[in-house]
Write an enzyme that holds these catalytic residues in place. Structure first.
Site, PDB file in Angstrom:
ATOM      1  CG  ASP A 159      -4.122   7.482   1.278  1.00 16.39           C
ATOM      2  OD1 ASP A 159      -3.353   7.538   2.249  1.00 16.39           O
ATOM      3  OD2 ASP A 159      -4.936   8.381   1.011  1.00 16.39           O
ATOM      4  CG  HIS A 192       3.445   3.249   7.399  1.00 20.76           C
ATOM      5  ND1 HIS A 192       2.594   3.692   6.422  1.00 20.76           N
ATOM      6  CD2 HIS A 192       3.746   4.350   8.150  1.00 20.76           C
ATOM      7  CE1 HIS A 192       2.392   4.999   6.552  1.00 20.76           C
ATOM      8  NE2 HIS A 192       3.073   5.416   7.604  1.00 20.76           N
ATOM      9  CG  LEU A 211       4.697  -8.165 -11.273  1.00 23.48           C
ATOM     10  CD1 LEU A 211       3.372  -7.829 -11.960  1.00 23.48           C
ATOM     11  CD2 LEU A 211       4.441  -8.275  -9.775  1.00 23.48           C
TER      12      LEU A 211
HETATM   13  C1  FPP Z   1      -0.088   6.260   2.809  1.00 19.92           C
HETATM   14  O1  FPP Z   1      -0.875   5.990   3.932  1.00 19.92           O
HETATM   15  C2  FPP Z   1       1.012   5.324   2.747  1.00 19.92           C
HETATM   16  C3  FPP Z   1       2.329   5.658   2.761  1.00 19.92           C
HETATM   17  C4  FPP Z   1       2.825   7.040   2.849  1.00 19.92           C
HETATM   18  C5  FPP Z   1       3.358   4.637   2.730  1.00 19.92           C
HETATM   19  C6  FPP Z   1       2.997   3.444   1.910  1.00 19.92           C
HETATM   20  C7  FPP Z   1       3.938   2.396   2.261  1.00 19.92           C
HETATM   21  C8  FPP Z   1       3.640   1.095   2.362  1.00 19.92           C
HETATM   22  C9  FPP Z   1       2.354   0.487   2.043  1.00 19.92           C
HETATM   23  C10 FPP Z   1       4.641   0.189   2.846  1.00 19.92           C
HETATM   24  C11 FPP Z   1       5.613  -0.172   1.773  1.00 19.92           C
HETATM   25  C12 FPP Z   1       6.600   0.864   1.708  1.00 19.92           C
HETATM   26  C13 FPP Z   1       7.729   0.884   2.346  1.00 19.92           C
HETATM   27  C14 FPP Z   1       8.373   2.200   2.548  1.00 19.92           C
HETATM   28  C15 FPP Z   1       8.366  -0.347   2.863  1.00 19.92           C
HETATM   29  P1  FPP Z   1      -1.044   7.145   4.992  1.00 19.92           P
HETATM   30  O2  FPP Z   1       0.018   7.009   6.008  1.00 19.92           O
HETATM   31  O3  FPP Z   1      -1.077   8.467   4.304  1.00 19.92           O
HETATM   32  O4  FPP Z   1      -2.447   6.779   5.590  1.00 19.92           O
HETATM   33  P2  FPP Z   1      -3.547   7.792   6.115  1.00 19.92           P
HETATM   34  O5  FPP Z   1      -4.024   8.564   4.921  1.00 19.92           O
HETATM   35  O6  FPP Z   1      -4.589   6.888   6.664  1.00 19.92           O
HETATM   36  O7  FPP Z   1      -2.889   8.650   7.162  1.00 19.92           O
END
Ligand code: FPP
Length: 244
Positions: free
Chosen positions: A17, A34, A128
């Site tokens: 997150d 992302h 892994l």
């Molecule tokens: C949450 O951060 C993160 C996600 C919803 C996506 C996690 C994805 C990745 C780390 C990339 C790898 C995945 C893919 C699909 C290639 P948020 O957007 O909720 O962050 P915030 O809470 O700061 O808004």
């Protein structure tokens, strides 16, 4: 049987997150966060391989993430497609087996094919197992497992449910990390995290580096895992048996 070094969790699960906030702080679009999240994931996978962790499970796209703005959803889908093409050869070289856990039915045929291809290309790797939870929700997983058992007329027990769920191929997570400062599970691994040690980090996912991972592992290593037993029971089980 445990195959990882002492103090190292066999299975780490992560709610990655904080990508959006990481980008916002830099006046960048959420998708840039992302993208940086993918970099952080790559670093984390390599660190887990180096430390002898055997299973890493990450929450990449939840059943609820479809409710995000359309351009963010399509951006995440595109990011996943591109990451697969780019990362699979190196992952394979590093001995990483990729498994996707989640509801594939509502993904595009192209995406389903890409996931299957990545799984097939890495199926023989053994260092892994990297489970990528994609279009995944813990409640969905429990419900689909119950529905599939019911459809086959099989009894619903703890063990049969476990076997019908998306994570049946790995033991439950030992350590569940959430980055980004929030302290909740958000529908991740609801069944499998029953006895996981929880670790919450204030770092945003793109900033979660090897040192942060080591801190989480060191914290885990200092925990006493009792699985419902008492401290005394655990300690007496560790004593060598008394000789008559
Ligand atoms: C949450 O951060 C993160 C996600 C919803 C996506 C996690 C994805 C990745 C780390 C990339 C790898 C995945 C893919 C699909 C290639 P948020 O957007 O909720 O962050 P915030 O809470 O700061 O808004």
């Amino acid at each position: 049987m445990s195959t990882e070094p002492a103090g190292i969790p066999h299975h780490i699960a992560i709610v990655m997150d904080g990508n959006g906030r990481w980008a916002k702080r830099r006046f960048m679009p959420r998708l840039a966060g992302h993208r940086q999240g993918v970099e952080s994931l790559r670093r984390c996978v390599r660190a887990c391989v180096a430390r002898g962790v055997r299973v890493l499970t990450v929450f990449a796209f939840s059943s609820e993430n479809w409710n995000r703005p359309q351009d963010e959803v399509s951006g995440l889908m595109e990011l996943m497609g591109k990451a697969l093409v780019r990362e699979v050869p190196q992952l394979s070289q590093d001995g990483v087996r990729l498994c996707f856990v989640g509801d594939r039915a509502s993904l595009s045929a192209g995406m389903r094919g890409a996931l299957e291809q990545a799984e097939a290309a890495t199926a023989a790797n053994q260092r892994l197992t990297l489970n990528v939870c994609f279009n995944y929700g813990g409640r969905w997983d429990i419900a689909q497992a119950a529905a599939s058992l019911a459809a086959r007329g099989e009894p619903i027990t703890e063990s049969s449910l476990h076997g019908a769920m998306g994570m049946a191929h790995v033991p439950d997570p030992d350590l569940l990390i959430r980055t980004g400062g929030e302290k909740r599970i958000s529908n991740f691994l609801l069944w499998q995290a029953a006895y996981s040690e929880l670790y919450f980090s204030d770092r945003l996912w793109p900033d979660f580096d090897e040192a942060a991972l080591d801190e989480a592992i060191a914290d885990y290593a200092g925990r006493e895992r009792r699985f419902g037993q008492t401290s005394e029971q655990l300690q007496s089980a560790q004593q060598p048996p008394l000789r008559a």
